[in-house]
Design a protein around this motif. Sequence first.
Motif, PDB file in Angstrom:
ATOM      1  N   ILE A   2      40.655  32.151  40.052  1.00 47.59           N
ATOM      2  CA  ILE A   2      41.133  31.513  41.291  1.00 47.59           C
ATOM      3  C   ILE A   2      39.986  31.909  42.498  1.00 47.59           C
ATOM      4  CG2 ILE A   2      42.789  32.092  43.330  1.00 47.59           C
ATOM      5  CD1 ILE A   2      44.892  32.867  41.073  1.00 47.59           C
ATOM      6  N   GLY A   3      39.171  32.894  42.354  1.00 48.74           N
ATOM      7  CA  GLY A   3      38.519  33.268  43.504  1.00 48.74           C
ATOM      8  C   GLY A   3      37.041  32.443  43.189  1.00 48.74           C
ATOM      9  N   MET A   4      36.937  32.163  41.963  1.00 46.95           N
ATOM     10  CA  MET A   4      35.565  31.474  41.556  1.00 46.95           C
ATOM     11  C   MET A   4      35.661  29.770  41.664  1.00 46.95           C
ATOM     12  SD  MET A   4      34.000  33.614  38.507  1.00 46.95           S
ATOM     13  CE  MET A   4      32.485  32.859  38.328  1.00 46.95           C
ATOM     14  N   SER A   5      37.024  29.357  41.581  1.00 47.66           N
ATOM     15  CA  SER A   5      37.413  27.822  41.653  1.00 47.66           C
ATOM     16  C   SER A   5      38.162  27.325  42.630  1.00 47.66           C
ATOM     17  CB  SER A   5      37.906  27.689  40.223  1.00 47.66           C
ATOM     18  OG  SER A   5      38.226  26.232  40.228  1.00 47.66           O
ATOM     19  N   PRO A   6      37.650  26.734  43.473  1.00 44.61           N
ATOM     20  CA  PRO A   6      38.545  26.345  44.727  1.00 44.61           C
ATOM     21  C   PRO A   6      39.673  25.292  44.331  1.00 44.61           C
ATOM     22  CG  PRO A   6      36.375  26.085  45.289  1.00 44.61           C
ATOM     23  CD  PRO A   6      36.278  26.505  43.943  1.00 44.61           C
ATOM     24  N   LEU A   7      39.473  24.559  43.148  1.00 43.61           N
ATOM     25  CA  LEU A   7      40.296  23.837  42.565  1.00 43.61           C
ATOM     26  C   LEU A   7      41.450  24.560  42.026  1.00 43.61           C
ATOM     27  CD1 LEU A   7      41.464  20.930  41.804  1.00 43.61           C
ATOM     28  CD2 LEU A   7      39.991  21.188  39.633  1.00 43.61           C
ATOM     29  N   LEU A  48      46.500  40.276  41.787  1.00 44.50           N
ATOM     30  CA  LEU A  48      45.740  38.941  41.583  1.00 44.50           C
ATOM     31  C   LEU A  48      45.127  38.605  43.047  1.00 44.50           C
ATOM     32  CD1 LEU A  48      45.884  36.356  40.034  1.00 44.50           C
ATOM     33  CD2 LEU A  48      48.209  35.971  41.224  1.00 44.50           C
ATOM     34  N   LEU A  49      45.877  38.745  44.157  1.00 45.21           N
ATOM     35  CA  LEU A  49      45.501  38.366  45.461  1.00 45.21           C
ATOM     36  C   LEU A  49      44.208  39.021  45.811  1.00 45.21           C
ATOM     37  CD1 LEU A  49      48.894  37.948  47.118  1.00 45.21           C
ATOM     38  CD2 LEU A  49      47.465  35.952  46.290  1.00 45.21           C
ATOM     39  N   ASN A  50      44.111  40.084  45.554  1.00 41.89           N
ATOM     40  CA  ASN A  50      43.026  41.205  45.903  1.00 41.89           C
ATOM     41  C   ASN A  50      41.811  40.849  45.034  1.00 41.89           C
ATOM     42  OD1 ASN A  50      43.284  43.793  48.021  1.00 41.89           O
ATOM     43  ND2 ASN A  50      45.244  43.230  47.133  1.00 41.89           N
ATOM     44  N   THR A  51      42.085  40.465  43.846  1.00 45.07           N
ATOM     45  CA  THR A  51      40.907  40.118  42.902  1.00 45.07           C
ATOM     46  C   THR A  51      40.215  38.680  43.388  1.00 45.07           C
ATOM     47  OG1 THR A  51      41.880  41.125  41.102  1.00 45.07           O
ATOM     48  CG2 THR A  51      40.265  39.562  40.720  1.00 45.07           C
ATOM     49  N   ALA A  52      41.216  37.861  43.807  1.00 47.54           N
ATOM     50  CA  ALA A  52      40.958  36.545  44.042  1.00 47.54           C
ATOM     51  C   ALA A  52      40.076  36.567  45.473  1.00 47.54           C
ATOM     52  CB  ALA A  52      41.994  35.544  44.363  1.00 47.54           C
ATOM     53  N   PHE A  53      40.396  37.392  46.368  1.00 45.01           N
ATOM     54  CA  PHE A  53      39.699  37.552  47.828  1.00 45.01           C
ATOM     55  C   PHE A  53      38.578  38.288  47.471  1.00 45.01           C
ATOM     56  CE2 PHE A  53      38.976  40.219  51.257  1.00 45.01           C
ATOM     57  CZ  PHE A  53      38.734  39.381  52.306  1.00 45.01           C
ATOM     58  N   GLY A  54      38.534  39.052  46.636  1.00 46.04           N
ATOM     59  CA  GLY A  54      37.108  39.862  46.461  1.00 46.04           C
ATOM     60  C   GLY A  54      36.079  39.055  45.732  1.00 46.04           C
ATOM     61  N   VAL A  55      36.435  38.216  44.918  1.00 40.78           N
ATOM     62  CA  VAL A  55      35.526  37.400  44.103  1.00 40.78           C
ATOM     63  C   VAL A  55      35.136  36.140  44.986  1.00 40.78           C
ATOM     64  CG1 VAL A  55      35.353  35.624  42.236  1.00 40.78           C
ATOM     65  CG2 VAL A  55      36.299  38.061  41.809  1.00 40.78           C
ATOM     66  N   SER A  56      35.998  35.678  45.811  1.00 46.63           N
ATOM     67  CA  SER A  56      35.422  34.413  46.812  1.00 46.63           C
ATOM     68  C   SER A  56      34.709  35.155  47.985  1.00 46.63           C
ATOM     69  CB  SER A  56      36.761  33.755  47.488  1.00 46.63           C
ATOM     70  OG  SER A  56      37.787  34.860  47.934  1.00 46.63           O
ATOM     71  N   ALA A  57      34.834  36.485  48.363  1.00 43.57           N
ATOM     72  CA  ALA A  57      34.068  36.871  49.453  1.00 43.57           C
ATOM     73  C   ALA A  57      32.766  37.686  49.042  1.00 43.57           C
ATOM     74  CB  ALA A  57      34.841  38.072  50.228  1.00 43.57           C
ATOM     75  N   VAL A  58      32.385  37.335  47.873  1.00 41.79           N
ATOM     76  CA  VAL A  58      30.932  37.791  47.384  1.00 41.79           C
ATOM     77  C   VAL A  58      29.985  36.991  48.232  1.00 41.79           C
ATOM     78  CG1 VAL A  58      29.366  37.934  45.541  1.00 41.79           C
ATOM     79  CG2 VAL A  58      31.805  38.633  45.094  1.00 41.79           C
ATOM     80  N   ASP A  88      48.287  28.164  44.249  1.00 40.89           N
ATOM     81  CA  ASP A  88      48.592  28.585  45.396  1.00 40.89           C
ATOM     82  C   ASP A  88      50.077  28.375  45.798  1.00 40.89           C
ATOM     83  OD1 ASP A  88      48.084  29.922  48.000  1.00 40.89           O
ATOM     84  OD2 ASP A  88      48.767  28.158  48.780  1.00 40.89           O
ATOM     85  N   PRO A  89      50.543  27.011  45.538  1.00 39.76           N
ATOM     86  CA  PRO A  89      52.144  26.981  45.703  1.00 39.76           C
ATOM     87  C   PRO A  89      53.025  27.862  45.001  1.00 39.76           C
ATOM     88  CG  PRO A  89      51.134  24.912  45.582  1.00 39.76           C
ATOM     89  CD  PRO A  89      50.175  25.936  45.113  1.00 39.76           C
TER      90      PRO A  89
END
Length: 281
Positions: free
Chosen positions: A115-120, A168-178, A126-127
Amino acid sequence: MTLPLNLRALVLSLAILVVFLTAWHVGTQSGGAGPAANIDPEYAKLMGQQVTQGKSAMPGPLDVARTIWGHLRDPFYDKGPNDKGLGIQLAYSLGRVLLGYAFAVLLAVPLGFLIGMSPLISKALDPFIQVLKPISPLAWMPLALYTIKDSSVSAIFVIFICSVWPMLLNTAFGVSAVRKEWLNVARTLEVGPVRRAFTIILPAAAPTILTGMRISIGIAWLVIVAAEMLVGGTGIGYFVWNEWNNLSITNVIVAITVIGVMGMILDQTLARLQRAVTYPD
């Protein structure tokens, strides 16, 4: 000379503990309702001398300390389905929590990376995440019992459900914030996606991932107590409920203390891991 901060904090904590225990002891020494007081007969029949002779129904700290010592002397005795040692009950609860938590890690961390690496993928999932995340874990228990037909496995499933979302949410946030410049340097050096994920993204996102795991273990430990009260059988939650049914308030307080201490140990274990993977910029 000024004392170190940790030492001052320890002294203050001990002072607060002494004040709390003293107030508790004094409060339980004061007399309750006497024989002439207007007491409900059914309540008096249940509580016995604690209300009919004016004694406080709440045990004091010394009573709780003696009971804790009794449990520590023989924590693993087994005298039947409704009479097992506190160590056995705690082991059942820990086993369920760690098993459900491990399954959640196996799902949440890889999916969070995706999720963090792919915006698609993020927008597509997300829903579903927003609908499923607010559902109370215990709301899944009737459905789990109906489909799985095993109370212990159902409790593990509930732990899995409640542990997934923070990780899940923290991993996605951490990956996307690199930092993008780190990823750009990796692309310039022609570092492949897999190697980039393990050598750049994972170390950078590790503190945030561990934060999610720390939140999840706390929620899991909260939920297992409530789940075991519902399903019964074994576990520290069942122990609390069973001792309440036996009107053993002392054992209820002992169990509450054990739950709190075990929760602190689990939290601090992950906090140490979090500090180990956190590096200054």
